[in-house]
Design an enzyme around this catalytic site. Sequence first.
Site, PDB file in Angstrom:
ATOM      1  N   HIS A  40      -3.565  -5.681   1.337  1.00  0.00           N
ATOM      2  CA  HIS A  40      -3.257  -6.027   2.722  1.00  0.00           C
ATOM      3  C   HIS A  40      -3.726  -7.460   3.015  1.00  0.00           C
ATOM      4  O   HIS A  40      -4.628  -7.970   2.360  1.00  0.00           O
ATOM      5  CB  HIS A  40      -3.979  -5.089   3.684  1.00  0.00           C
ATOM      6  CG  HIS A  40      -3.489  -3.678   3.668  1.00  0.00           C
ATOM      7  ND1 HIS A  40      -2.325  -3.288   4.282  1.00  0.00           N
ATOM      8  CD2 HIS A  40      -4.020  -2.557   3.105  1.00  0.00           C
ATOM      9  CE1 HIS A  40      -2.156  -1.982   4.110  1.00  0.00           C
ATOM     10  NE2 HIS A  40      -3.163  -1.519   3.401  1.00  0.00           N
ATOM     11  N   CYS A  65       0.828  -1.195   0.000  1.00  0.00           N
ATOM     12  CA  CYS A  65       0.000   0.000   0.000  1.00  0.00           C
ATOM     13  C   CYS A  65       0.873   1.261   0.000  1.00  0.00           C
ATOM     14  O   CYS A  65       1.537   1.543  -0.981  1.00  0.00           O
ATOM     15  CB  CYS A  65      -0.976  -0.055   1.169  1.00  0.00           C
ATOM     16  SG  CYS A  65      -2.408   1.024   0.977  1.00  0.00           S
TER      17      CYS A  65
END
Length: 488
Positions: free
Chosen positions: A434, A336
């Site tokens: 994630h 991310c």
Amino acid sequence: MTARAIMFQGTGSNVGKSLMVAGLARALVRRGLKVAPFKPQNMSNNAAVTADGGEIGRAQALQARAARMRLSVHMNPVLLKPQSETGAQIIVQGRIWGQAGAREFQTVKQQLMGAVLDSFATLGAEADIVLVEGAGSASEINLRANDIANMGFARAANVPVVLVGDIDRGGVIASLVGTKAVLDPNDAGTIQGFIVNKMRGDPTLFADGMREIAARTGWAPLGLVPFLPQAARLPAEDALDLAERHSGGRPGARVRIAVPLLPRIANFDDFDPLAAEPDVDLVMVKPGEPLPADARLVVLPGSKATIADLEALIANGWDADLKAHLRRGGQVLGICGGFQMLGRTIADPDGIEGPPGEVQALGLLEVDTVLTGDKTLREVEGRSDSDDSPFRGYEMHVGRTTGPAMSLPLLTFADGRVDGARSPDGTIMGTYVHGLFGDDEQRAAWIRRLGGSPSNHSHDQEVEDALDTLAAHLERHVDIDGILTRAR
């Protein structure tokens, strides 16, 4: 509102409120009750994607799991995601509502009480009992005027309170009795009992302490809970807990994985499944410490303030450490915000995460990122492009990343979309997903590629077993029947 409710407030942060609610939720579910967890206001950069397309604090996600309920934005209607020392993004019922500095937020809070009470009523219509978790300390009377997290909520919703103190940090008698002393009498009147948490050693040595607290406060003693080592198998409540748990040095582990502890690290429970692997030595590298030279993999974690954390990474000299790591044949993964840092530039033209502007990133992947106002929130699954191993995870990010390196993606989703990027030699990788390491097959594939031997344990089952152990522990040491009789 049909459900009964009871609220657990603390004498301070990290006294164990979150795990207390999780354990009680599992205990009550095992008794046949339908339980809903609820936290009016949370402050965390560790968030989870909900079934209804929003986000809540991951502590509430764990509590929902303990209660065997699907995640809902109503479980945590106000989530503050810190972006600086004095400011945060405000998430209301799962969606970005705005931004505010710490002082400004004190005047904003009362605008949010309606959403808090609405979410509380929504959950109450679906459960037998709602377990409410407070935030920080019940005794923060300097913030009481506009409070929606502790006594302000308890009084507005007419919910009785149990106060939790932590004996492990010391001064628990003064903390509990002192809370009674500083609270407005009407606020103190909402407290029905207290629990002393994290007792080490012989509990009979604190019997007089329990009696003294009860005598000085008038509150019922509802439990003296011994310290439970197995609680460490559950996700850490904040990044400081994570750093203390994972400082490196696991005997016999063949794979060392290093994660720089960035100031605004987000979704750091990405790493809990790795830490549970016997052949992995996970090192959370604190500011001022170098990245370990013997690491096989360095992971740049998610961040709530990517540009600011990139500046912190460089200020710590970790950019030079990364280049040395790659020269030694190591691998780098960015998740991310960490993925965005690996690119050439990061632009924030609208000031989404800080002052508007554009900065040079690490230049390790040929990609560029523009931070945008739209936030991607979704669960995903698919396969790794490098070895076809399956994965499940979730996306939670702002920003659009493009560039030549995207032609060599890291992941392919089940719907055919691709994600992430790899360098031509495969040593530098980035992804927006994630939770990769929480997938048992994906985690095993990473460990094998790094030269280790994965265990055959299920991460999901380990969390389930830990919740059951916590529930049984609280059944033995907490007066759960007394708590239920005080709920209303």
